[in-house]
Design a protein around this motif. Structure first.
Motif, PDB file in Angstrom:
ATOM      1  N   GLU A  70       8.147  16.035 -23.966  1.00 60.30           N
ATOM      2  CA  GLU A  70       7.768  15.166 -22.840  1.00 60.30           C
ATOM      3  C   GLU A  70       8.223  13.726 -23.085  1.00 60.30           C
ATOM      4  OE1 GLU A  70       3.620  15.978 -22.773  1.00 60.30           O
ATOM      5  OE2 GLU A  70       3.818  17.636 -21.328  1.00 60.30           O
ATOM      6  N   ASN A  71       8.045  13.248 -24.296  1.00 64.27           N
ATOM      7  CA  ASN A  71       8.492  11.885 -24.639  1.00 64.27           C
ATOM      8  C   ASN A  71      10.007  11.763 -24.521  1.00 64.27           C
ATOM      9  OD1 ASN A  71       5.871  11.162 -25.150  1.00 64.27           O
ATOM     10  ND2 ASN A  71       6.025  11.376 -27.376  1.00 64.27           N
ATOM     11  N   MET A  72      10.713  12.812 -24.959  1.00 60.54           N
ATOM     12  CA  MET A  72      12.179  12.806 -24.898  1.00 60.54           C
ATOM     13  C   MET A  72      12.647  12.706 -23.447  1.00 60.54           C
ATOM     14  SD  MET A  72      14.768  15.679 -26.481  1.00 60.54           S
ATOM     15  CE  MET A  72      13.789  15.756 -27.972  1.00 60.54           C
ATOM     16  N   HIS A  73      12.001  13.459 -22.575  1.00 61.38           N
ATOM     17  CA  HIS A  73      12.399  13.411 -21.171  1.00 61.38           C
ATOM     18  C   HIS A  73      12.114  12.038 -20.560  1.00 61.38           C
ATOM     19  CE1 HIS A  73      13.051  14.385 -17.005  1.00 61.38           C
ATOM     20  NE2 HIS A  73      11.849  13.900 -16.735  1.00 61.38           N
ATOM     21  N   GLU A  74      10.980  11.462 -20.906  1.00 62.50           N
ATOM     22  CA  GLU A  74      10.631  10.141 -20.364  1.00 62.50           C
ATOM     23  C   GLU A  74      11.658   9.090 -20.764  1.00 62.50           C
ATOM     24  OE1 GLU A  74       6.695   9.236 -21.633  1.00 62.50           O
ATOM     25  OE2 GLU A  74       5.771  10.864 -20.469  1.00 62.50           O
ATOM     26  N   ARG A  75      12.204   9.205 -21.980  1.00 62.67           N
ATOM     27  CA  ARG A  75      13.180   8.217 -22.448  1.00 62.67           C
ATOM     28  C   ARG A  75      14.557   8.428 -21.840  1.00 62.67           C
ATOM     29  NH1 ARG A  75      15.098   7.762 -26.949  1.00 62.67           N
ATOM     30  NH2 ARG A  75      14.661   9.788 -27.833  1.00 62.67           N
ATOM     31  N   THR A  76      14.952   9.687 -21.657  1.00 62.37           N
ATOM     32  CA  THR A  76      16.336   9.968 -21.256  1.00 62.37           C
ATOM     33  C   THR A  76      16.490  10.304 -19.780  1.00 62.37           C
ATOM     34  OG1 THR A  76      16.169  12.351 -21.708  1.00 62.37           O
ATOM     35  CG2 THR A  76      16.781  10.918 -23.554  1.00 62.37           C
ATOM     36  N   ASN A  77      15.389  10.781 -19.152  1.00 65.51           N
ATOM     37  CA  ASN A  77      15.451  11.283 -17.782  1.00 65.51           C
ATOM     38  C   ASN A  77      16.502  12.384 -17.661  1.00 65.51           C
ATOM     39  OD1 ASN A  77      14.379  11.299 -15.192  1.00 65.51           O
ATOM     40  ND2 ASN A  77      16.061  10.061 -14.380  1.00 65.51           N
ATOM     41  N   GLY A  78      16.730  13.111 -18.766  1.00 66.52           N
ATOM     42  CA  GLY A  78      17.706  14.197 -18.772  1.00 66.52           C
ATOM     43  C   GLY A  78      17.013  15.547 -18.726  1.00 66.52           C
ATOM     44  N   SER A  79      17.805  16.600 -18.927  1.00 65.74           N
ATOM     45  CA  SER A  79      17.273  17.959 -18.914  1.00 65.74           C
ATOM     46  C   SER A  79      17.140  18.485 -20.340  1.00 65.74           C
ATOM     47  CB  SER A  79      18.195  18.886 -18.117  1.00 65.74           C
ATOM     48  OG  SER A  79      18.220  18.524 -16.755  1.00 65.74           O
ATOM     49  N   ILE A  80      16.069  19.223 -20.584  1.00 57.86           N
ATOM     50  CA  ILE A  80      15.845  19.858 -21.873  1.00 57.86           C
ATOM     51  C   ILE A  80      15.814  21.361 -21.639  1.00 57.86           C
ATOM     52  CG2 ILE A  80      14.233  20.133 -23.799  1.00 57.86           C
ATOM     53  CD1 ILE A  80      13.267  17.253 -23.149  1.00 57.86           C
ATOM     54  N   VAL A  81      16.719  22.070 -22.295  1.00 55.87           N
ATOM     55  CA  VAL A  81      16.806  23.524 -22.176  1.00 55.87           C
ATOM     56  C   VAL A  81      16.264  24.132 -23.465  1.00 55.87           C
ATOM     57  CG1 VAL A  81      18.338  25.505 -21.881  1.00 55.87           C
ATOM     58  CG2 VAL A  81      18.808  23.375 -20.658  1.00 55.87           C
ATOM     59  N   ILE A  82      15.282  25.019 -23.334  1.00 52.49           N
ATOM     60  CA  ILE A  82      14.626  25.594 -24.491  1.00 52.49           C
ATOM     61  C   ILE A  82      14.770  27.113 -24.448  1.00 52.49           C
ATOM     62  CG2 ILE A  82      12.481  25.727 -25.814  1.00 52.49           C
ATOM     63  CD1 ILE A  82      11.497  23.297 -24.149  1.00 52.49           C
ATOM     64  N   ILE A  83      15.387  27.675 -25.495  1.00 47.10           N
ATOM     65  CA  ILE A  83      15.464  29.127 -25.631  1.00 47.10           C
ATOM     66  C   ILE A  83      14.249  29.574 -26.419  1.00 47.10           C
ATOM     67  CG2 ILE A  83      16.782  31.042 -26.615  1.00 47.10           C
ATOM     68  CD1 ILE A  83      19.290  29.273 -26.230  1.00 47.10           C
ATOM     69  N   SER A  84      13.406  30.388 -25.804  1.00 45.50           N
ATOM     70  CA  SER A  84      12.149  30.729 -26.470  1.00 45.50           C
ATOM     71  C   SER A  84      11.526  31.977 -25.859  1.00 45.50           C
ATOM     72  CB  SER A  84      11.157  29.565 -26.363  1.00 45.50           C
ATOM     73  OG  SER A  84       9.935  29.879 -26.991  1.00 45.50           O
ATOM     74  N   HIS A  85      10.713  32.663 -26.694  1.00 43.68           N
ATOM     75  CA  HIS A  85       9.890  33.780 -26.220  1.00 43.68           C
ATOM     76  C   HIS A  85       8.435  33.358 -26.075  1.00 43.68           C
ATOM     77  CE1 HIS A  85      13.075  36.731 -26.970  1.00 43.68           C
ATOM     78  NE2 HIS A  85      13.275  36.126 -28.123  1.00 43.68           N
ATOM     79  N   GLN A  86       8.092  32.163 -26.562  1.00 41.50           N
ATOM     80  CA  GLN A  86       6.701  31.751 -26.652  1.00 41.50           C
ATOM     81  C   GLN A  86       6.108  31.397 -25.288  1.00 41.50           C
ATOM     82  OE1 GLN A  86       4.502  31.654 -29.094  1.00 41.50           O
ATOM     83  NE2 GLN A  86       5.863  32.406 -30.701  1.00 41.50           N
ATOM     84  N   GLU A  87       4.981  32.041 -24.982  1.00 39.99           N
ATOM     85  CA  GLU A  87       4.340  31.805 -23.689  1.00 39.99           C
ATOM     86  C   GLU A  87       3.993  30.336 -23.492  1.00 39.99           C
ATOM     87  OE1 GLU A  87       0.197  32.927 -21.364  1.00 39.99           O
ATOM     88  OE2 GLU A  87       0.796  34.097 -23.120  1.00 39.99           O
ATOM     89  N   ARG A  88       3.527  29.654 -24.563  1.00 42.29           N
ATOM     90  CA  ARG A  88       3.099  28.261 -24.412  1.00 42.29           C
ATOM     91  C   ARG A  88       4.273  27.339 -24.109  1.00 42.29           C
ATOM     92  NH1 ARG A  88      -0.609  28.055 -29.724  1.00 42.29           N
ATOM     93  NH2 ARG A  88       0.904  29.672 -30.296  1.00 42.29           N
ATOM     94  N   ILE A  89       5.473  27.717 -24.544  1.00 45.64           N
ATOM     95  CA  ILE A  89       6.654  26.926 -24.187  1.00 45.64           C
ATOM     96  C   ILE A  89       7.119  27.289 -22.778  1.00 45.64           C
ATOM     97  CG2 ILE A  89       9.106  26.606 -24.700  1.00 45.64           C
ATOM     98  CD1 ILE A  89       8.408  26.391 -27.604  1.00 45.64           C
ATOM     99  N   LEU A  90       7.103  28.594 -22.454  1.00 43.41           N
ATOM    100  CA  LEU A  90       7.485  29.003 -21.099  1.00 43.41           C
ATOM    101  C   LEU A  90       6.564  28.363 -20.062  1.00 43.41           C
ATOM    102  CD1 LEU A  90       8.195  32.835 -21.605  1.00 43.41           C
ATOM    103  CD2 LEU A  90       9.805  30.928 -21.729  1.00 43.41           C
ATOM    104  N   ASP A  91       5.320  28.135 -20.462  1.00 45.80           N
ATOM    105  CA  ASP A  91       4.324  27.624 -19.533  1.00 45.80           C
ATOM    106  C   ASP A  91       4.555  26.160 -19.151  1.00 45.80           C
ATOM    107  OD1 ASP A  91       1.920  28.220 -18.018  1.00 45.80           O
ATOM    108  OD2 ASP A  91       0.894  26.827 -19.362  1.00 45.80           O
ATOM    109  N   ILE A  92       5.367  25.420 -19.924  1.00 40.14           N
ATOM    110  CA  ILE A  92       5.647  24.027 -19.544  1.00 40.14           C
ATOM    111  C   ILE A  92       6.939  23.907 -18.746  1.00 40.14           C
ATOM    112  CG2 ILE A  92       4.470  23.141 -21.604  1.00 40.14           C
ATOM    113  CD1 ILE A  92       7.332  22.350 -22.634  1.00 40.14           C
TER     114      ILE A  92
END
Length: 237
Positions: free
Chosen positions: A175-197
């Motif tokens: 969240e902090n990274m996005h606030e600073r860059t206003n860019g896109s963050i792509v996350i490869i993951s199986h974790q529900e808690r990451i998918l949930d954001i």
């Protein structure tokens, strides 16, 4: 904005990715799917580690398909590996300064290390050698990506090897990274808690996009499928 147009990748006579088209312009995009579905291959194609067999990649309208890894990094693409790379002879401070593109003070580097749950004073002058565990290297790499702050950052299973560090802390870094860059963050993951954001979830199966949509549209079906698989596996024991 990242645009993938009809990306196909073949290796050793097999089709790993098959005509994948995708637009990424959201804050957080999660790419998920079974093992062998092509998730990491897709990330490596976007970052230039692998060339697509066919198709085009555009970043903010610029065709980057033929650009090298270095040229893509200069254009604003960052990739955090699933297995972090060790750079012998460099200190953690050196590495975070390189990522930031300027000489950082120890205090500035410490801010990035603290964000990823590392006691900064214990790490800032340490060398990147075998004395660092895989989990420590993983967190340092996340700190580097945060310091770099590009328009597109891709994380391949960022939760791997950091079980002692809370998911909430990891999500706060994103969240902090996005606030600073206003860019896109792509996350490869199986974790529900990451998918949930995620603002968008992309489900890959057998090299194709099986489903794409918001977490409200996609996540329930993924969780139901996962629960069904666990029940079937339990019945075999």
């Amino acid at each position: 904005m990242l645009e993938l147009q009809n990306i196909t990748y073949q290796a050793d006579g097999k089709t790993i990715l098959d005509d994948v088209s995708l637009t990424i312009d959201e804050r957080f995009v999660a790419i998920t799917g079974p093992n062998g579905s092509g998730k990491s291959t897709l990330a490596k194609i976007v970052t230039g580690i692998l060339p697509p067999t066919s198709g085009r990649i555009l970043l903010d309208g610029q065709d980057i398909t033929e650009l090298s890894i270095t040229e893509r990094a200069q254009a604003g693409v960052t990739f955090a590996f699933q297995q972090p790379v060790r750079f012998k002879g460099l200190t953690v401070l050196d590495l975070i300064s390189l990522a930031a593109g300027k000489k950082l003070s120890a205090a500035a580097a410490c801010d990035y290390l603290s964000d990823v749950g590392l006691c900064a004073r214990d790490y800032v002058n340490r060398e990147l050698n075998a004395s660092l565990s895989g989990g420590e290297l993983k967190r340092i790499e996340i700190a580097m990506a945060n310091a770099r702050g590009t328009k597109l950052t891709i994380f391949d299973e960022p939760e791997a090897g950091i079980d002692l560090w809370s998911f909430q802390s990891l999500i706060r870094v994103f969240e902090n990274m996005h606030e600073r860059t206003n860019g896109s963050i792509v996350i490869i993951s199986h974790q529900e808690r990451i998918l949930d954001i995620a603002d968008k979830i992309v489900l890959l199966k057998a090299g194709k996009i099986d489903a794409i949509g918001t977490k409200e549209e996609i996540l329930p079906a993924i969780l139901a499928s996962s629960a069904s698989c666990h029940k079937m596996e339990g019945g075999k024991d």
